[in-house]
Design a protein around this motif. Structure first.
Motif, PDB file in Angstrom:
ATOM      1  N   VAL A  39      20.086  30.294 -14.938  1.00 31.58           N
ATOM      2  CA  VAL A  39      21.011  30.271 -14.190  1.00 31.58           C
ATOM      3  C   VAL A  39      22.282  31.075 -14.748  1.00 31.58           C
ATOM      4  N   THR A  40      22.966  31.638 -14.114  1.00 32.06           N
ATOM      5  CA  THR A  40      24.234  32.791 -14.411  1.00 32.06           C
ATOM      6  C   THR A  40      25.387  31.838 -14.098  1.00 32.06           C
ATOM      7  N   GLY A  92      17.959  20.800 -12.100  1.00 28.49           N
ATOM      8  CA  GLY A  92      19.216  20.888 -12.632  1.00 28.49           C
ATOM      9  C   GLY A  92      19.451  19.913 -13.933  1.00 28.49           C
ATOM     10  N   THR A  93      20.646  20.057 -14.508  1.00 29.69           N
ATOM     11  CA  THR A  93      21.034  19.210 -15.565  1.00 29.69           C
ATOM     12  C   THR A  93      22.621  19.129 -15.718  1.00 29.69           C
ATOM     13  N   VAL A 118      24.883  21.877 -13.643  1.00 33.93           N
ATOM     14  CA  VAL A 118      24.363  23.268 -13.942  1.00 33.93           C
ATOM     15  C   VAL A 118      22.973  23.048 -12.986  1.00 33.93           C
ATOM     16  N   LYS A 119      23.290  23.866 -11.796  1.00 34.51           N
ATOM     17  CA  LYS A 119      21.748  23.958 -11.144  1.00 34.51           C
ATOM     18  C   LYS A 119      21.641  25.470 -10.443  1.00 34.51           C
ATOM     19  N   LYS A 120      20.598  25.930 -10.440  1.00 36.19           N
ATOM     20  CA  LYS A 120      20.655  27.405  -9.794  1.00 36.19           C
ATOM     21  C   LYS A 120      20.694  27.066  -8.174  1.00 36.19           C
TER      22      LYS A 120
END
Length: 133
Positions: A39-40, A92-93, A118-120
């Motif tokens: 993930v950016t 995600g996290t 945070v998840k793509k």
């Protein structure tokens, strides 16, 4: 005359082998379903709440995955940053962002933003997260 004991044993062995292969395939499928992703995260970071300070480092630490950091290049109170995180679960996290601000005398101040998701994204592009959030 046939030995029915050996036929029964061979049949049970075949069933055991088939069951083992089915179990191994199930485990492999589960492992693939929960694969980690990259993930950016991009955004702006601000040190405006601290007089005459500029951002020196931004560190993002996910609960699951590998932390990443960036050192914005400019000397403005608001700068852009980009951090690439790896090992993020596909589901995600959450993460904590830590920003270190430095003034012209070399004194530092730190602030944190906790438990942001945070998840793509489905698009595969970067996530935008501006600090302070």
């Amino acid at each position: 005359m046939r030995n029915f004991g050996s036929i029964k044993r061979n049949a049970l062995s075949s069933v055991a082998v088939a069951s083992s292969l089915t179990l191994a395939a199930s485990v492999a499928a589960i492992g693939t379903a929960h694969a980690a992703v990259k993930v950016t995260i991009t955004g702006t970071v601000s040190c405006a709440k601290f007089d005459e300070s500029t951002p020196k480092t931004v560190t993002i630490t996910p609960k699951k995955g590998t932390p990443g950091s960036d050192e914005p290049a400019g000397e403005e109170k608001v700068e852009k940053y980009t951090i690439k995180l790896t090992g993020i679960p596909s589901t995600g996290t959450t993460a904590t962002a830590k920003v270190v601000c430095e003034d012209s005398d070399g004194d530092t101040n730190t602030y944190k933003t906790k438990d942001f998701p945070v998840k793509k994204p489905a698009s595969g592009g970067p996530v935008t997260f501006n600090l302070p959030a």
